[in-house]
Design an enzyme around this catalytic site. Structure first.
Site, mmCIF file in Angstrom:
data_model
loop_
_atom_site.group_PDB
_atom_site.id
_atom_site.type_symbol
_atom_site.label_atom_id
_atom_site.label_comp_id
_atom_site.label_asym_id
_atom_site.label_seq_id
_atom_site.Cartn_x
_atom_site.Cartn_y
_atom_site.Cartn_z
ATOM 1 C CD1 TRP A 1 8.707 -11.503 -40.633
ATOM 2 C CD2 TRP A 1 6.736 -12.092 -39.950
ATOM 3 N NE1 TRP A 1 8.262 -10.669 -40.032
ATOM 4 C CE2 TRP A 1 7.008 -10.578 -39.704
ATOM 5 C CE3 TRP A 1 5.016 -12.413 -39.615
ATOM 6 C CZ2 TRP A 1 5.965 -9.662 -39.189
ATOM 7 C CZ3 TRP A 1 4.264 -11.583 -39.123
ATOM 8 C CH2 TRP A 1 4.793 -10.095 -38.960
ATOM 9 N NE ARG A 2 12.942 -10.014 -38.203
ATOM 10 C CZ ARG A 2 12.852 -9.071 -37.630
ATOM 11 N NH1 ARG A 2 13.087 -8.749 -36.441
ATOM 12 N NH2 ARG A 2 13.095 -7.871 -38.453
ATOM 13 C CD GLU A 6 9.362 -9.124 -46.260
ATOM 14 O OE1 GLU A 6 9.012 -8.057 -46.524
ATOM 15 O OE2 GLU A 6 10.183 -9.482 -45.544
ATOM 16 C CD GLN A 21 1.146 0.651 -49.216
ATOM 17 O OE1 GLN A 21 0.736 1.533 -48.337
ATOM 18 N NE2 GLN A 21 2.115 0.692 -50.256
ATOM 19 C CB THR A 22 -0.258 -4.304 -43.324
ATOM 20 O OG1 THR A 22 -0.754 -4.498 -44.576
ATOM 21 C CG2 THR A 22 -1.125 -4.948 -42.122
ATOM 22 N N GLY A 29 -6.800 -4.127 -47.474
ATOM 23 C CA GLY A 29 -6.957 -3.227 -48.332
ATOM 24 C C GLY A 29 -5.780 -3.495 -49.306
ATOM 25 C CE1 TYR A 34 11.722 -4.309 -47.881
ATOM 26 C CE2 TYR A 34 9.630 -5.512 -48.503
ATOM 27 C CZ TYR A 34 10.285 -5.015 -47.448
ATOM 28 O OH TYR A 34 10.283 -5.548 -46.218
ATOM 29 C CG ASP A 46 11.788 -0.863 -45.637
ATOM 30 O OD1 ASP A 46 12.789 -0.345 -45.514
ATOM 31 O OD2 ASP A 46 11.055 -1.202 -44.963
ATOM 32 C CB CYS A 101 18.837 11.479 -32.229
ATOM 33 S SG CYS A 101 17.622 11.611 -33.844
ATOM 34 C CB CYS A 124 20.877 7.033 -32.262
ATOM 35 S SG CYS A 124 21.423 6.554 -33.913
#
Ligand code: SF4
Length: 337
Positions: free
Chosen positions: A20-21, A33, A38-39, A77, A116, A134, A195, A198
């Site tokens: 999708w990019r 989206e 939830q996936t 779901g 969102y 999100d 971290c 990062c």
């Protein structure tokens, strides 16, 4: 270097190559989206391809029916997402003449599209300055700034949305949002955040006070409710059975199931037999499974009965795969056909 420049530099060298990019078509971005709510990404990719193959544009989606759509969605779901997509497609066909809107204000009025999703689509497809909030963004920013607000409240989301508006400045909004989501899911991860490597570690307030795992602050755990679903699976000798459509507004709305007897606790086969509305030859098998939803633990039992004659509403077991079922029932059926 300011926050957004630093983030976009990181994104340019680390962005994930996701299907999708490769598009700015708001219809396709919307499909991705909604699926990704939830996936997991890997599972989401398969459904994204499958969905677009069946519904390549808004018109094909608007002209489908609940059953066909839920069949495509089977296993993902949160089925209300799919039903809302159908409602949205029909509105877009009527009101926007099959051109999927890309502005935040138009998107936010469509069923199943909240802040969102409207922010993601409008920033990616319309360059609108609308920061996304999100779970990944909440985690990343709440650690970076040590924000002591309990997540999952409207007030907290508003706080982070405002913070997003301050940070997004000067950046390409679509890239900024995708970078925030990627950073949260691949670096500032829920459990093992990276971290050490990062790029924000010098400024990160949680890291510098050794409190990364305390953020984001979560609500107390919700109590999980136990439910006992007893399915009466009647099968004739010529392999016919009976199913019903769920119409109540609870879980699995509009999906199919076997005739259900729900009880407050586990129930014996004798008690099920007393409640039967059909003559049977024998109880041939009992199969049990458990299925976890976000707030419920379903204890599912399939009581299988052999019956002599089919009634008018019986259908062949082979034709069950034309109907959409919830995952645990589909797993049971896959052993039958
Ligand atoms: S230092 Fe750690 S906690 Fe802070 S932003 Fe980076 S990955 Fe997240």
């Amino acid at each position: 270097m300011n926050f957004s420049n630093k983030l976009i530099n990181w994104y340019n060298s680390n962005k994930r190559d996701l299907p999708w990019r490769r598009t700015k078509d708001p219809y396709k971005i919307w499909v991705s989206e909604i699926i990704l709510q939830q996936t997991r990404i890997e599972q989401g990719k398969k459904y994204y391809y499958k969905f677009l193959k069946k519904y390549p544009d808004i018109t094909s989606l608007a002209n489908t029916n609940n059953n066909e759509l839920l069949k495509i969605w089977e296993g993902l779901g949160y089925y209300s997402r799919a039903l809302n997509m159908l409602k949205t497609a029909q509105i877009v066909l009527e009101k926007y003449h099959a051109i999927f809107p890309s502005s935040y204000n138009e998107l936010i009025d469509l069923p199943g599209i909240g802040d969102y999703t409207a922010s993601a689509i409008s920033s990616i497809c319309n360059n609108e300055v609308q920061p996304v909030v999100d779970g990944n963004v909440l985690r990343f920013l709440s650690r970076l700034y040590k924000v002591d607000l309990v997540i999952d409240s409207a007030k907290t989301k508003k706080y982070f949305k405002n913070l997003g508006f301050q940070l997004i400045k000067d950046a390409n909004p679509g890239d900024f949002n995708q970078a925030m989501m990627d950073f949260g899911s691949t670096v500032c991860k829920p459990r093992k955040s990276d971290c050490f490597d990062c790029i924000f570690s010098t400024d990160c307030k949680a890291y510098n006070t050794d409190s990364v795992m305390l953020y984001p602050i979560k609500k107390k755990k919700i109590k999980i409710k136990d439910r006992y679903l007893n399915y009466v699976v009647v099968i004739t000798k010529d392999r016919k059975t009976r199913i019903k459509k769920r119409n109540d507004s609870g879980i699995w709305k509009n999906l199919y199931e076997f005739p259900l007897i729900e009880t407050k606790t586990e129930i014996s086969s004798d008690k099920i037999i007393n409640k039967l509305d059909i003559n049977f030859l024998k109880l041939s098998d009992i199969k049990k499974t458990k299925h976890k939803l976000s707030h419920q633990l379903l204890h599912i039992t399939f009581f299988m009965f052999t019956v002599s004659d089919a009634l008018d509403d019986f259908i062949s077991i082979e034709s069950l795969n034309k109907y959409p079922f919830p995952k645990p029932i589909n797993n049971f059926i896959s052993e039958l056909v």
